[in-house]
Design a protein around this motif. Structure first.
Motif, mmCIF file in Angstrom:
data_model
loop_
_atom_site.group_PDB
_atom_site.id
_atom_site.type_symbol
_atom_site.label_atom_id
_atom_site.label_comp_id
_atom_site.label_asym_id
_atom_site.label_seq_id
_atom_site.Cartn_x
_atom_site.Cartn_y
_atom_site.Cartn_z
ATOM 1 N N PHE A 127 0.831 -1.201 0.000
ATOM 2 C CA PHE A 127 0.000 0.000 0.000
ATOM 3 C C PHE A 127 0.869 1.256 0.000
ATOM 4 O O PHE A 127 0.576 2.224 -0.703
ATOM 5 N N ALA A 135 0.881 4.095 -2.860
ATOM 6 C CA ALA A 135 0.593 5.481 -2.523
ATOM 7 C C ALA A 135 1.713 6.417 -2.967
ATOM 8 O O ALA A 135 1.464 7.486 -3.529
ATOM 9 N N CYS A 140 1.116 9.153 -5.904
ATOM 10 C CA CYS A 140 1.209 10.535 -5.413
ATOM 11 C C CYS A 140 2.337 11.287 -6.124
ATOM 12 O O CYS A 140 2.258 12.498 -6.310
ATOM 13 N N LEU A 164 -6.724 5.503 -3.654
ATOM 14 C CA LEU A 164 -6.091 5.233 -2.361
ATOM 15 C C LEU A 164 -7.117 4.859 -1.298
ATOM 16 O O LEU A 164 -6.852 3.992 -0.456
ATOM 17 N N GLY A 218 -6.930 1.279 0.365
ATOM 18 C CA GLY A 218 -6.770 1.260 1.817
ATOM 19 C C GLY A 218 -7.890 0.505 2.507
ATOM 20 O O GLY A 218 -7.653 -0.258 3.449
#
Length: 61
Positions: free
Chosen positions: A15, A19, A23, A42, A46
């Motif tokens: 994860f 991310a 990002c 995300l 998540g």
């Protein structure tokens, strides 16, 4: 017990890598619509990771 901890740690690592990578995309391509889709992605990733890591959902492969 060790296998459960390893699965949770690997899920968290995956994860974090996801991310950071998406990002970075938003950082280099500052578009509001892209940022919304990244945020949505995300949140879904998540949520799925949380349910799998806490044992609410079994891996049925």
């Amino acid at each position: 017990m060790e296998n459960v901890f390893l699965n949770r740690a690997m899920a968290l690592l995956a994860f974090i890598v996801l991310a950071v990578s998406i990002c970075t995309l938003v950082f280099y391509v500052p578009r509001w619509d892209l940022a919304i889709m990244v945020g949505f992605t995300l949140i879904l990733a998540g949520w799925d990771m949380w349910h799998v890591a806490m044992g609410h959902k079994e891996d049925k492969h």
